[in-house]
Design a protein around this motif. Sequence first.
Motif, PDB file in Angstrom:
ATOM      1  N   THR A  40       0.846  -1.192   0.000  1.00  0.00           N
ATOM      2  CA  THR A  40       0.000   0.000   0.000  1.00  0.00           C
ATOM      3  C   THR A  40       0.881   1.241   0.000  1.00  0.00           C
ATOM      4  O   THR A  40       1.861   1.308   0.736  1.00  0.00           O
ATOM      5  N   LEU A  41       0.533   2.202  -0.845  1.00  0.00           N
ATOM      6  CA  LEU A  41       1.232   3.483  -0.882  1.00  0.00           C
ATOM      7  C   LEU A  41       0.299   4.586  -0.414  1.00  0.00           C
ATOM      8  O   LEU A  41      -0.877   4.612  -0.792  1.00  0.00           O
ATOM      9  N   VAL A  42       0.841   5.466   0.410  1.00  0.00           N
ATOM     10  CA  VAL A  42       0.086   6.633   0.868  1.00  0.00           C
ATOM     11  C   VAL A  42       0.827   7.866   0.390  1.00  0.00           C
ATOM     12  O   VAL A  42       1.915   8.188   0.877  1.00  0.00           O
ATOM     13  N   ASP A  43       0.257   8.552  -0.600  1.00  0.00           N
ATOM     14  CA  ASP A  43       0.827   9.812  -1.087  1.00  0.00           C
ATOM     15  C   ASP A  43       0.115  10.953  -0.379  1.00  0.00           C
ATOM     16  O   ASP A  43      -1.076  11.203  -0.605  1.00  0.00           O
ATOM     17  N   LEU A  44       0.858  11.655   0.489  1.00  0.00           N
ATOM     18  CA  LEU A  44       0.242  12.687   1.325  1.00  0.00           C
ATOM     19  C   LEU A  44      -0.056  13.962   0.560  1.00  0.00           C
ATOM     20  O   LEU A  44      -1.024  14.664   0.855  1.00  0.00           O
ATOM     21  N   ARG A  45       0.821  14.295  -0.401  1.00  0.00           N
ATOM     22  CA  ARG A  45       0.631  15.496  -1.235  1.00  0.00           C
ATOM     23  C   ARG A  45       0.509  16.747  -0.380  1.00  0.00           C
ATOM     24  O   ARG A  45      -0.319  17.627  -0.638  1.00  0.00           O
ATOM     25  N   THR A  46       1.360  16.809   0.668  1.00  0.00           N
ATOM     26  CA  THR A  46       1.360  17.995   1.539  1.00  0.00           C
ATOM     27  C   THR A  46       2.619  18.815   1.374  1.00  0.00           C
ATOM     28  O   THR A  46       2.637  19.993   1.705  1.00  0.00           O
ATOM     29  N   GLY A  47       3.711  18.154   0.909  1.00  0.00           N
ATOM     30  CA  GLY A  47       4.974  18.861   0.781  1.00  0.00           C
ATOM     31  C   GLY A  47       5.698  19.049   2.097  1.00  0.00           C
ATOM     32  O   GLY A  47       6.717  19.728   2.163  1.00  0.00           O
ATOM     33  N   SER A  48       5.214  18.424   3.161  1.00  0.00           N
ATOM     34  CA  SER A  48       5.817  18.636   4.483  1.00  0.00           C
ATOM     35  C   SER A  48       6.461  17.370   5.040  1.00  0.00           C
ATOM     36  O   SER A  48       6.884  17.340   6.181  1.00  0.00           O
ATOM     37  N   GLY A  49       6.550  16.294   4.232  1.00  0.00           N
ATOM     38  CA  GLY A  49       7.160  15.064   4.717  1.00  0.00           C
ATOM     39  C   GLY A  49       6.166  14.199   5.454  1.00  0.00           C
ATOM     40  O   GLY A  49       5.061  14.626   5.800  1.00  0.00           O
ATOM     41  N   GLY A  50       6.570  12.970   5.737  1.00  0.00           N
ATOM     42  CA  GLY A  50       5.623  12.007   6.306  1.00  0.00           C
ATOM     43  C   GLY A  50       5.977  11.483   7.670  1.00  0.00           C
ATOM     44  O   GLY A  50       5.524  10.395   8.038  1.00  0.00           O
ATOM     45  N   THR A  51       6.784  12.228   8.450  1.00  0.00           N
ATOM     46  CA  THR A  51       7.219  11.701   9.746  1.00  0.00           C
ATOM     47  C   THR A  51       6.043  11.448  10.677  1.00  0.00           C
ATOM     48  O   THR A  51       5.916  10.369  11.265  1.00  0.00           O
TER      49      THR A  51
END
Length: 541
Positions: free
Chosen positions: A325-336
């Motif tokens: 599964t891939l989660v693309d956040l599309r926020t530009g702020s990273g995924g930590t």
Amino acid sequence: MNDNHPAGHGPTRALTVADVLALPVLAAGQPQVVTGVAHLERPVGWVHITELTDPASFLKGGELVLTTGMPLPDDVPGVRRYVDELADVGAAALVIELVRRYHRPPDALVDACRLRGLPLVTLAKDVNFLEVTQVVHALLLGNQADAMRRTQRIHEVFTALTLRGAGPEDVVRAAADMCGRTVVLENLAHQALVCEPSGGTVEEALTGWEQRSRATGAHDHTATCGPAGWLTAPVEYQGERWGRVVMLPSRTDGPAFGPEHVTVLERTAMALTVARLIHHTPWERTAHRNALRDLVDQRHRSAEDAHARCAALGLPTDRSRFVATLVDLRTGSGGTEAETRLSQELRTAGVSALVGELAPDRLGILLALRPSQPWRPVVERICGTALSLAPRAVVSVGSEITDLSDTARSFREAARVAEATPPGQPLPPDRSFHELSDIGLHRLLYTLREDTRIQEYAEQQLGRLIDHDTQHGTDLLTTLRHYLEAAGNKTTAARRGGLSRETMYQRLRTIERLLDRDLEAGEQRTELHAALMALDVLRTH
């Protein structure tokens, strides 16, 4: 400090009784091992020449005792007492010259040495004992100097690692390279977070890791422990323990561990403590991220290595089904934060998974499901958490697999789904994620939108019509769209465009003339429809 390294690049191992007997100065006396053959690997710390009846009072342990046999007691009890005192103090071996007093070793001496496990060596020819001590002591002192230099080198290496802010992987790798032994960092749950195999494979090092690790027991100091003889050191700070670092024994028959191995492991533990303090990302998250990236990029040496590593991290690899599964956040702020939240959510749900950031703003999740456990509700739960963190997040799923070695393929499929998903792409009403079955012609063209061949095709098919609309202020492209979407039904197309049938016929004839196309031909309509969809995705981009 690999034991197998050539001189100058690793430790000089401790001088043993067997080594000393092989020296030319002693070999000239034709040494014969009478007892204690199994103990010839005892280290020799010094050579002591004695003609005393009680030499043990001058020994500290580890000495090779040289004697002509002149002071040996004549009575059996005296001989036994002589040998007992040598054995009790820890003498390495007794070497007796059969030249002056004896021409064969006394039976009482042989029996006493055999009883105490003390190596007894006879010399058939005269040997210069003083020369033996000079040669052996020179070697011992040279070893000590080498050991001091190596210890200094160990401290320099780990100090440099600490000063440059090295992470746990770099620290563990340095320890393994220095020792030529496999080194593993584990957490308090006995999960292997970092493994640097040396002279073996990850599979050999990590298979059955948790069970083997628990068998070693817990120690609050550096120690050799457990049935397999692991060398372990705790990693802790101000009384709080975070895990431990383990050095596995060599697969050869050589000595298990020496003082320098202990020094390396203790410095490794100290460097890991500093790394933990300056790098705030939890070890477990880094381990999951690295394991996931290695699976996706197929960097494992073998499928067995991949299985062993994932199992040592707590991921069930037997009798499981896996879903990428891939989660693309599309926020530009990273995924930590998302990485942490999704890991917590899956643990709460009792779902085993590897969660890690594969690229900026893209998280990868490998779900390990029980045979009867459906994956769709789990992915829906992921969607809910992801959307609560990033409302524009897109969740894409690859196909279900049953073999961990197919992980890369499942992630590639999920990536293709993500690439084929334009911003704001609507979803079916019954789910919140995208999957392979969603990729129709429109989304396939969206995936290929940067391919110049797609751009050329759209221009070749529709360019003249678009130019005509631009120059004359017409909207023939929209008329063509209505006609194609109506599957060639002119009445339906006219109604959708708010046109009379005569106007629709006229416009279609103009379109056919401009494009040199027969709109009644099904194949030509299909080609134009594909070009129109390509134009749409290009304009969306």
